[in-house]
Motif scaffolding. Structure first.
Motif, PDB file in Angstrom:
ATOM      1  N   VAL A  52      -3.826   5.300  -4.976  1.00 39.74           N
ATOM      2  CA  VAL A  52      -4.260   5.143  -6.360  1.00 39.74           C
ATOM      3  C   VAL A  52      -3.262   4.237  -7.060  1.00 39.74           C
ATOM      4  O   VAL A  52      -2.143   4.034  -6.582  1.00 39.74           O
ATOM      5  CB  VAL A  52      -4.396   6.498  -7.099  1.00 39.74           C
ATOM      6  CG1 VAL A  52      -5.487   7.357  -6.479  1.00 39.74           C
ATOM      7  CG2 VAL A  52      -3.075   7.240  -7.149  1.00 39.74           C
ATOM      8  N   ILE A  53      -3.690   3.713  -8.181  1.00 41.24           N
ATOM      9  CA  ILE A  53      -2.842   2.843  -9.000  1.00 41.24           C
ATOM     10  C   ILE A  53      -2.557   3.535 -10.318  1.00 41.24           C
ATOM     11  O   ILE A  53      -3.466   4.087 -10.953  1.00 41.24           O
ATOM     12  CB  ILE A  53      -3.541   1.491  -9.284  1.00 41.24           C
ATOM     13  CG1 ILE A  53      -3.746   0.712  -7.990  1.00 41.24           C
ATOM     14  CG2 ILE A  53      -2.765   0.674 -10.324  1.00 41.24           C
ATOM     15  CD1 ILE A  53      -2.471   0.192  -7.359  1.00 41.24           C
ATOM     16  N   ARG A  54      -1.316   3.508 -10.725  1.00 39.41           N
ATOM     17  CA  ARG A  54      -0.913   3.946 -12.063  1.00 39.41           C
ATOM     18  C   ARG A  54      -0.255   2.744 -12.728  1.00 39.41           C
ATOM     19  O   ARG A  54       0.408   1.946 -12.060  1.00 39.41           O
ATOM     20  CB  ARG A  54       0.075   5.106 -11.988  1.00 39.41           C
ATOM     21  CG  ARG A  54      -0.399   6.253 -11.120  1.00 39.41           C
ATOM     22  CD  ARG A  54      -1.028   7.374 -11.892  1.00 39.41           C
ATOM     23  NE  ARG A  54      -1.736   8.324 -11.034  1.00 39.41           N
ATOM     24  CZ  ARG A  54      -1.187   9.313 -10.347  1.00 39.41           C
ATOM     25  NH1 ARG A  54       0.115   9.490 -10.386  1.00 39.41           N
ATOM     26  NH2 ARG A  54      -1.936  10.122  -9.627  1.00 39.41           N
ATOM     27  N   MET A  65      -6.177   4.711 -13.112  1.00 39.74           N
ATOM     28  CA  MET A  65      -7.315   3.809 -13.024  1.00 39.74           C
ATOM     29  C   MET A  65      -8.552   4.700 -12.987  1.00 39.74           C
ATOM     30  O   MET A  65      -8.795   5.393 -12.004  1.00 39.74           O
ATOM     31  CB  MET A  65      -7.196   2.970 -11.744  1.00 39.74           C
ATOM     32  CG  MET A  65      -8.089   1.787 -11.677  1.00 39.74           C
ATOM     33  SD  MET A  65      -7.700   0.470 -12.835  1.00 39.74           S
ATOM     34  CE  MET A  65      -5.996   0.103 -12.474  1.00 39.74           C
ATOM     35  N   PRO A  66      -9.339   4.744 -14.081  1.00 34.79           N
ATOM     36  CA  PRO A  66     -10.458   5.696 -14.121  1.00 34.79           C
ATOM     37  C   PRO A  66     -11.678   5.208 -13.349  1.00 34.79           C
ATOM     38  O   PRO A  66     -11.900   4.014 -13.179  1.00 34.79           O
ATOM     39  CB  PRO A  66     -10.770   5.773 -15.616  1.00 34.79           C
ATOM     40  CG  PRO A  66     -10.370   4.438 -16.148  1.00 34.79           C
ATOM     41  CD  PRO A  66      -9.192   3.997 -15.310  1.00 34.79           C
ATOM     42  N   LEU A  67     -12.447   6.179 -12.887  1.00 37.10           N
ATOM     43  CA  LEU A  67     -13.714   5.915 -12.208  1.00 37.10           C
ATOM     44  C   LEU A  67     -14.713   6.933 -12.734  1.00 37.10           C
ATOM     45  O   LEU A  67     -14.476   8.136 -12.651  1.00 37.10           O
ATOM     46  CB  LEU A  67     -13.562   6.074 -10.693  1.00 37.10           C
ATOM     47  CG  LEU A  67     -14.860   5.990  -9.885  1.00 37.10           C
ATOM     48  CD1 LEU A  67     -15.438   4.577  -9.944  1.00 37.10           C
ATOM     49  CD2 LEU A  67     -14.614   6.403  -8.451  1.00 37.10           C
ATOM     50  N   LEU A  77      -9.663   6.640  -9.704  1.00 37.40           N
ATOM     51  CA  LEU A  77     -10.183   5.756  -8.675  1.00 37.40           C
ATOM     52  C   LEU A  77      -9.226   5.707  -7.491  1.00 37.40           C
ATOM     53  O   LEU A  77      -8.039   5.413  -7.646  1.00 37.40           O
ATOM     54  CB  LEU A  77     -10.377   4.352  -9.244  1.00 37.40           C
ATOM     55  CG  LEU A  77     -10.827   3.259  -8.286  1.00 37.40           C
ATOM     56  CD1 LEU A  77     -12.152   3.603  -7.632  1.00 37.40           C
ATOM     57  CD2 LEU A  77     -10.930   1.933  -9.022  1.00 37.40           C
ATOM     58  N   GLU A  78      -9.736   6.026  -6.304  1.00 31.12           N
ATOM     59  CA  GLU A  78      -8.941   5.950  -5.082  1.00 31.12           C
ATOM     60  C   GLU A  78      -9.370   4.696  -4.324  1.00 31.12           C
ATOM     61  O   GLU A  78     -10.550   4.472  -4.096  1.00 31.12           O
ATOM     62  CB  GLU A  78      -9.164   7.191  -4.218  1.00 31.12           C
ATOM     63  CG  GLU A  78      -8.317   7.209  -2.967  1.00 31.12           C
ATOM     64  CD  GLU A  78      -8.509   8.479  -2.171  1.00 31.12           C
ATOM     65  OE1 GLU A  78      -7.591   9.311  -2.172  1.00 31.12           O
ATOM     66  OE2 GLU A  78      -9.584   8.635  -1.556  1.00 31.12           O
ATOM     67  N   PHE A  79      -8.396   3.893  -3.938  1.00 24.74           N
ATOM     68  CA  PHE A  79      -8.650   2.644  -3.226  1.00 24.74           C
ATOM     69  C   PHE A  79      -8.485   2.849  -1.726  1.00 24.74           C
ATOM     70  O   PHE A  79      -7.665   3.648  -1.288  1.00 24.74           O
ATOM     71  CB  PHE A  79      -7.666   1.563  -3.679  1.00 24.74           C
ATOM     72  CG  PHE A  79      -7.864   1.121  -5.096  1.00 24.74           C
ATOM     73  CD1 PHE A  79      -8.728   0.082  -5.401  1.00 24.74           C
ATOM     74  CD2 PHE A  79      -7.180   1.740  -6.125  1.00 24.74           C
ATOM     75  CE1 PHE A  79      -8.907  -0.338  -6.712  1.00 24.74           C
ATOM     76  CE2 PHE A  79      -7.348   1.328  -7.441  1.00 24.74           C
ATOM     77  CZ  PHE A  79      -8.215   0.294  -7.731  1.00 24.74           C
ATOM     78  N   GLU A  80      -9.265   2.107  -0.954  1.00 29.05           N
ATOM     79  CA  GLU A  80      -9.106   2.060   0.499  1.00 29.05           C
ATOM     80  C   GLU A  80      -7.961   1.103   0.801  1.00 29.05           C
ATOM     81  O   GLU A  80      -7.907  -0.004   0.251  1.00 29.05           O
ATOM     82  CB  GLU A  80     -10.380   1.568   1.174  1.00 29.05           C
ATOM     83  CG  GLU A  80     -11.536   2.545   1.079  1.00 29.05           C
ATOM     84  CD  GLU A  80     -11.313   3.819   1.880  1.00 29.05           C
ATOM     85  OE1 GLU A  80     -10.708   3.763   2.967  1.00 29.05           O
ATOM     86  OE2 GLU A  80     -11.747   4.884   1.405  1.00 29.05           O
ATOM     87  N   GLY A  81      -7.064   1.512   1.659  1.00 27.38           N
ATOM     88  CA  GLY A  81      -5.928   0.683   2.029  1.00 27.38           C
ATOM     89  C   GLY A  81      -6.158  -0.016   3.355  1.00 27.38           C
ATOM     90  O   GLY A  81      -7.289  -0.321   3.739  1.00 27.38           O
ATOM     91  N   SER A  82      -5.090  -0.230   4.063  1.00 27.98           N
ATOM     92  CA  SER A  82      -5.113  -0.964   5.324  1.00 27.98           C
ATOM     93  C   SER A  82      -5.625  -0.108   6.471  1.00 27.98           C
ATOM     94  O   SER A  82      -5.559   1.118   6.436  1.00 27.98           O
ATOM     95  CB  SER A  82      -3.700  -1.448   5.666  1.00 27.98           C
ATOM     96  OG  SER A  82      -3.209  -2.286   4.658  1.00 27.98           O
ATOM     97  N   ALA A  91      -7.379  -4.989  -3.392  1.00 22.22           N
ATOM     98  CA  ALA A  91      -7.876  -3.860  -4.184  1.00 22.22           C
ATOM     99  C   ALA A  91      -8.083  -4.346  -5.614  1.00 22.22           C
ATOM    100  O   ALA A  91      -7.162  -4.355  -6.427  1.00 22.22           O
ATOM    101  CB  ALA A  91      -6.887  -2.710  -4.139  1.00 22.22           C
ATOM    102  N   ALA A  92      -9.309  -4.782  -5.907  1.00 22.48           N
ATOM    103  CA  ALA A  92      -9.638  -5.294  -7.239  1.00 22.48           C
ATOM    104  C   ALA A  92      -9.895  -4.132  -8.188  1.00 22.48           C
ATOM    105  O   ALA A  92     -10.572  -3.164  -7.824  1.00 22.48           O
ATOM    106  CB  ALA A  92     -10.857  -6.200  -7.163  1.00 22.48           C
ATOM    107  N   PHE A  93      -9.369  -4.215  -9.406  1.00 19.56           N
ATOM    108  CA  PHE A  93      -9.584  -3.186 -10.411  1.00 19.56           C
ATOM    109  C   PHE A  93     -10.982  -3.355 -11.007  1.00 19.56           C
ATOM    110  O   PHE A  93     -11.500  -4.475 -11.061  1.00 19.56           O
ATOM    111  CB  PHE A  93      -8.550  -3.294 -11.530  1.00 19.56           C
ATOM    112  CG  PHE A  93      -7.114  -3.145 -11.086  1.00 19.56           C
ATOM    113  CD1 PHE A  93      -6.777  -2.614  -9.852  1.00 19.56           C
ATOM    114  CD2 PHE A  93      -6.087  -3.539 -11.918  1.00 19.56           C
ATOM    115  CE1 PHE A  93      -5.450  -2.478  -9.457  1.00 19.56           C
ATOM    116  CE2 PHE A  93      -4.762  -3.413 -11.545  1.00 19.56           C
ATOM    117  CZ  PHE A  93      -4.441  -2.882 -10.309  1.00 19.56           C
ATOM    118  N   PRO A  94     -11.588  -2.263 -11.507  1.00 17.02           N
ATOM    119  CA  PRO A  94     -12.898  -2.377 -12.152  1.00 17.02           C
ATOM    120  C   PRO A  94     -12.874  -3.335 -13.350  1.00 17.02           C
ATOM    121  O   PRO A  94     -13.835  -4.038 -13.614  1.00 17.02           O
ATOM    122  CB  PRO A  94     -13.216  -0.954 -12.605  1.00 17.02           C
ATOM    123  CG  PRO A  94     -12.335  -0.072 -11.790  1.00 17.02           C
ATOM    124  CD  PRO A  94     -11.121  -0.886 -11.460  1.00 17.02           C
TER     125      PRO A  94
END
Length: 109
Positions: A52-54, A65-67, A77-82, A91-94
């Motif tokens: 996640v990004i803060r 980062m809200p979803l 919002l949880e991002f997929e990593g490597s 990892a593009a933000f909304p």
């Protein structure tokens, strides 16, 4: 910590490979950012698979980062990593955010 893409010697490594570890980036001044790029450590089998990004303007008050879900509830919002040590993941933000500090917080290795 310091880190650079394509440079295993400058890769950030957590002391332990556990959820909750994070790397903080100081951009020096408030900057509009639209995402981050992650890459595993190219000289070792170490990479983040979910994160996640803060972000913050002052390193005290952190925003998530809200979803918005299909039911209308808001979650982080949880991002997929490597999936390997060399592929770069964008990892593009909304939507862009303005921040001085960015934290990449590991959910899974």
């Amino acid at each position: 910590a310091h880190s650079m893409l394509d440079d295993g010697d400058a890769a950030w490594c957590a002391k332990t490979m556990e959820a909750g570890q994070w790397m903080q980036i100081d951009l020096g001044s408030p900057t509009t950012i639209a995402g981050v790029i992650l890459q595993g450590r190219n000289n070792a089998a170490q990479w983040v698979t979910k994160f996640v990004i803060r972000h913050s303007l002052d390193a005290d008050l952190w925003k998530q980062m809200p979803l918005e879900s299909e039911t209308g509830s808001v979650m982080e919002l949880e991002f997929e990593g490597s999936s390997d040590q060399s592929t770069k993941v964008d990892a593009a933000f909304p939507s862009p955010v303005t921040a001085r500090y960015v934290r990449i917080v590991v959910h899974e290795w």
